[in-house]
Scaffold this active site. Structure first.
Site, PDB file in Angstrom:
ATOM      1  NE  ARG A  95       4.783   1.691  -1.101  1.00 35.23           N
ATOM      2  CZ  ARG A  95       5.487   1.653   0.015  1.00 35.23           C
ATOM      3  NH1 ARG A  95       6.707   2.142   0.035  1.00 35.23           N
ATOM      4  NH2 ARG A  95       4.984   1.133   1.101  1.00 35.23           N
ATOM      5  CB  CYS A 132      -0.867   0.016   1.245  1.00 34.32           C
ATOM      6  SG  CYS A 132      -1.874  -1.446   1.416  1.00 34.32           S
ATOM      7  CD1 TRP A 169      -0.121  -5.894  -3.433  1.00 34.57           C
ATOM      8  CD2 TRP A 169       0.349  -6.426  -1.315  1.00 34.57           C
ATOM      9  NE1 TRP A 169       0.547  -7.081  -3.428  1.00 34.57           N
ATOM     10  CE2 TRP A 169       0.857  -7.439  -2.160  1.00 34.57           C
ATOM     11  CE3 TRP A 169       0.533  -6.551   0.059  1.00 34.57           C
ATOM     12  CZ2 TRP A 169       1.521  -8.557  -1.672  1.00 34.57           C
ATOM     13  CZ3 TRP A 169       1.201  -7.654   0.555  1.00 34.57           C
ATOM     14  CH2 TRP A 169       1.688  -8.646  -0.306  1.00 34.57           C
TER      15      TRP A 169
END
Ligand code: G6P
Length: 613
Positions: free
Chosen positions: A27, A2, A76
Site C-alpha cells: 500500500r 497507512c 504514510w
C-alpha cells in the site's frame, strides 16, 4: 497509504503483526511501529523506513515477543514528516493507552489546545497522538471503561478514522472503530486479527466482518461485541474473503506488476465470463439489476475517478457516446464536488475505482448522491466502501492488485465499461447484427491480449536504447488518446522519467517545441479513421529528429518506413483497441523502471490506495 494490523488471542502477537504489516507493504508507507501488551504494560517500538528495519530492532527489544495482544501500523505521512516520533502506535501521557489510526482528525488543533490546557504534553506532530491523549483523558482515574473512553473521545472528533486501541490495564481487549477508513475483523478460533486490508488477515482466516462507518467493536480472545459509536448494538454477519494467499503472492514473476500485466488475458476472461450471451445477444450484469428501470431513463452519464481509473473513464466517454449514444462527461473526482456540479434528472454517476476506497472518488460519489444522481460503482475490491455506497455496480473480478501502478484493474475497467455500454446500446438502438459483431470481437480480446504480451522481450530491448532519456512523449487519437495519457502516467509513476501524454493533433499547438534530436516519441498508430492523420504527426516528429516508436496493427508493414521501432498488436474494432494498445505501454514502463533500478512495485511517494483527500 497507512495500514493497520491488530491481534488478540492465545498466540504470540508479535510475529503475526509483523507478517501482517508485510502483507500491507504494497500500500506504500514510510515508517512502521508495533505495540505489544506485556505484563500490564504497553511496549512500543517504531522505526522510520522499511518493516525490515523494525524487525531488526525487535531482535534486541525486551517484552515484545511474549504478549498475546498487540497492534501495529505502517504510516504514510500526512501530518508531520515521516520519522520515528510520528510513526504509530501513539500513546497517551502515561503510556496506558496505545492506538493506531488511518484517516485524518480534522479538528486535532482544537483538541490539542484543550488537552494542552489540561496538562498534556505531546511528542509528535501527528493528529493521531491527540486522539490517544484524548482517550487517555477520558480513561484516567478509572472514570470510564476503555470502551466508554474511546466512545467519548470519538464523540469529540471531526474527521475520518479506522483505528485500533489497546490499554495496559486490559490484557485481553482490543477496540476498533471505523468512520471513513476501512477496517476488517478476521474471526479465528479463540483469536481475532483485525486489519485495514484483507491481505493481512487472509493467512489466518477467510471469515471476516466488515465494520461500517460509525461502528465500533470490542474484541477479546473469547468473543466480540459490535455497536455503533453511540453504543447501539449492531449484529454483524461473517463473510468469506474470496481471494487466496496464493493469488496475492508473486506467482514466480520478479515483480507483482509484471505478474499482474501477464495475468491480463486471464482476468479479462474472468471479467467477461458469464456476462456475454452470444445466443440471445445480450449482456448480463447482475449487479445492475436493482436499477434496471432507472437505466432505461438515463440521459446523461458522469464518470468520476482518479489516476489510472480516470483514464479508464476517458475511454468510457468514447464508449458510452459511441456504443450507447448517451452524453457522457468524465470528471476528476477531486474536482467534482468543489464545483457545485449540476445533476439533472436522468443523470447517472459511475464511480470507477480499483480499491473502492479512494477518498476523492468516495467524496465525489457522496456529493452526486446528495444531489439525486443514480450511482453505479465499477470497483475491484469486493465489499469496499464505494461498492457498498453505490446504488448498484459491476465488479471487475481482476483479483487483488498489489503493484502500486495499476495495470490489470485498468483493462478490466475498460471491459466493464464496454459491457455496460453494449448493454445500454442494445436496449436503445443497436441492431442485433451490430451487437453480435461487438460481442464476438469482445470475447476474442483475452487471446489477443496474450498475443500483445509476446512482445515483452522486444520491448525490453527497445527500452534499453532509450533508458537514459529524461523526456518522453506519448501521442494517440480517439479511443487511443486516453491510452497515450496512461502510457505516460505508467512511465512517470514507476521509472521517474518525465513523460507527457497528449491527443496527437495537439502536439503542434505547443509540445512540438520540445521535440529534439533523439527524443523518444511513442505513437499509438493502429488502424482507425485517424490513421492517416497520425502518420502526418509522425512525419512532424521525424522532421525534428525525434525517435518514433509506434504501436501499430499487426500486418501493417508499411508503417515501418515512418518509424524507428514498431510494436504490433492484433487487429480489433476501434472501440476495443485500448485493451490491446495499453499492453505494450505497460511493458515499456515496466522494463524502463527495471533498467533504471527503480522499485517497481513500490514507487517512491506513491500509495496504492489513497484514502485521504
Ligand atoms: C492512486 C494509485 C493509482 C490509482 C489511483 C486511483 O493514486 O497510485 O494507481 O489509479 O490511486 O485508485 P483507485 O483505487 O480509486 O482506482
Amino acid at each position: 497509504m497507512c495500514g493497520i494490523v491488530g491481534y488478540v488471542g492465545k498466540k504470540q502477537a508479535c510475529g503475526i503483526l509483523i507478517e501482517g504489516l508485510k502483507r500491507l507493504e504494497y500500500r506504500g508507507y514510510d515508517s512502521a511501529g508495533i505495540c505489544i501488551h506485556h505484563e500490564g504494560q504497553l511496549r512500543v517500538l517504531k522505526r522510520s523506513g522499511r518493516i525490515s528495519v523494525l524487525e531488526e530492532a525487535l531482535e534486541g527489544a525486551e517484552g515484545l515477543d511474549t504478549g498475546t495482544l498487540g497492534i501495529a501500523h505502517t504510516r504514510w505521512a500526512t501530518h508531520g514528516e515521516p520519522n520515528e516520533l510520528n510513526a504509530h502506535p501513539h500513546i497517551d501521557c502515561e503510556g496506558r493507552i496505545a492506538l493506531v489510526h488511518n484517516g485524518i482528525i480534522e479538528n486535532y488543533a482544537t483538541l490539542k489546545q484543550f488537552l494542552t490546557d489540561k496538562g498534556h504534553t505531546f511528542r509528535s506532530q501527528t493528529d493521531t497522538e491527540v486522539l490517544a491523549h484524548l482517550i487517555g483523558e477520558f480513561y484516567k482515574d478509572g472514570a470510564r471503561s476503555l470502551e466508554e473512553a474511546v466512545r467519548a473521545a470519538l464523540g469529540e472528533v471531526t474527521g475520518t478514522y479506522g483505528l485500533a486501541v489497546v490499554a495496559g490495564g486490559e490484557p485481553d481487549k482490543l477496540i476498533c472503530a471505523r468512520k471513513g477508513s476501512p477496517l476488517i475483523i478476521g474471526v479465528g478460533k479463540d483469536e481475532y486479527v483485525i486489519a485495514s486490508d484483507a491481505s493481512a488477515v487472509i493467512e489466518h482466516t477467510d471469515n471476516v466482518i466488515y465494520l461500517n462507518d460509525n461502528e465500533m467493536a470490542v474484541v477479546t480472545s473469547d468473543g466480540m461485541r459490535t455497536t455503533t459509536i453511540d453504543n447501539v448494538p449492531v449484529t454483524k454477519e461473517i463473510q468469506q474473503i474470496e481471494w487466496s494467499l496464493e493469488e496475492i503472492a508473486k506467482g514466480g514473476y520478479d515483480h507483482y506488476m509484471l505478474k499482474e500485466i501477464f495475468e491480463q488475458p486471464e482476468v479479462v476472461r474472468t471479467s467477461l465470463s458469464g456476462r456475454i450471451n452470444l445466443r440471445d445477444l445480450s449482456v448480463q450484469l447482475g449487479g445492475l439489476g436493482s436499477i434496471d428501470r432507472e437505466l432505461i431513463k438515463i440521459r446523461k452519464l458522469v464518470l468520476m475517478a482518479c489516476g489510472t481509473a480516470w483514464h479508464a473513464g476517458l475511454v468510457g466517454e468514447y464508449l458510452f457516446e459511441d456504443l450507447a449514444r448517451i452524453a457522457t462527461e468524465v470528471e476528476y473526482a477531486s474536482e467534482f464536488r468543489y464545483r457545485n456540479p449540476i445533476i439533472e434528472e436522468g443523470t447517472a454517476v459511475i464511480a470507477i475505482s480499483q480499491s473502492g476506497e479512494t477518498a476523492d472518488t468516495l467524496a465525489a460519489l457522496r456529493e452526486a448522491k446528495e444531489k439525486g444522481a443514480v450511482t453505479i460503482g465499477i470497483v475491484n475490491v469486493v465489499g469496499s466502501t464505494i461498492a457498498r455506497e453505490t446504488d448498484a455496480g459491476v465488479y471487475l473480478h481482476a483479483g487483488p492488485e498489489i503493484g502500486v501502478a495499476s495495470t490489470k484493474a485498468f483493462t478490466c475497467q475498460l471491459v466493464v465499461e464496454t459491457l455496460i455500454a453494449l448493454m445500454l446500446g442494445r436496449r436503445r438502438f443497436m441492431s442485433q447484427g451490430a451487437m453480435e459483431k461487438y460481442l464476438r470481437a469482445l470475447s476474442e480480446i483475452p487471446d489477443k491480449i496474450a498475443v500483445a504480451l509476446e512482445q515483452s522481450d522486444a520491448i525490453k530491448d527497445l527500452v534499453n536504447e532509450y533508458v537514459d532519456r529524461d523526456n518522453w512523449l506519448f501521442l494517440g487519437r480517439g479511443y487511443n488518446y486516453p491510452i497515450a495519457l496512461e502510457g505516460a502516467l505508467k512511465l512517470k509513476e514507476i521509472s521517474y522519467i518525465h513523460a507527457e501524454g497528449l491527443p496527437a493533433a495537439e502536439m503542434k499547438h505547443g509540445p512540438i517545441a520540445l521535440i529534439h534530436e533523439g527524443m523518444p516519441v511513442v505513437f499509438i498508430a493502429t488502424r482507425c479513421t485517424t490513421y492517416e492523420k497520425i502518420l502526418g504527426n509522425i512525419e512532424e516528429v521525424r522532421a525534428r529528429k525525434g525517435r518514433v516508436i509506434a504501436v501499430a496493427t499487426e500486418g501493417n508493414e508499411d508503417i515501418r518506413r515512418y518509424c524507428d521501432h514498431v510494436i504490433y498488436v492484433p487487429n480489433c474494432p476501434a472501440q476495443f483497441q485500448p485493451m490491446l494498445t495499453v499492453i505494450p505501454l505497460q511493458l515499456l514502463a515496466y522494463h524502463a523502471a527495471v533498467a533504471r533500478g527503480c522499485n517497481v512495485d513500490k514507487p517512491r511517494n506513491l500509495a496504492k490506495s489513497v484514502t485521504v483527500e
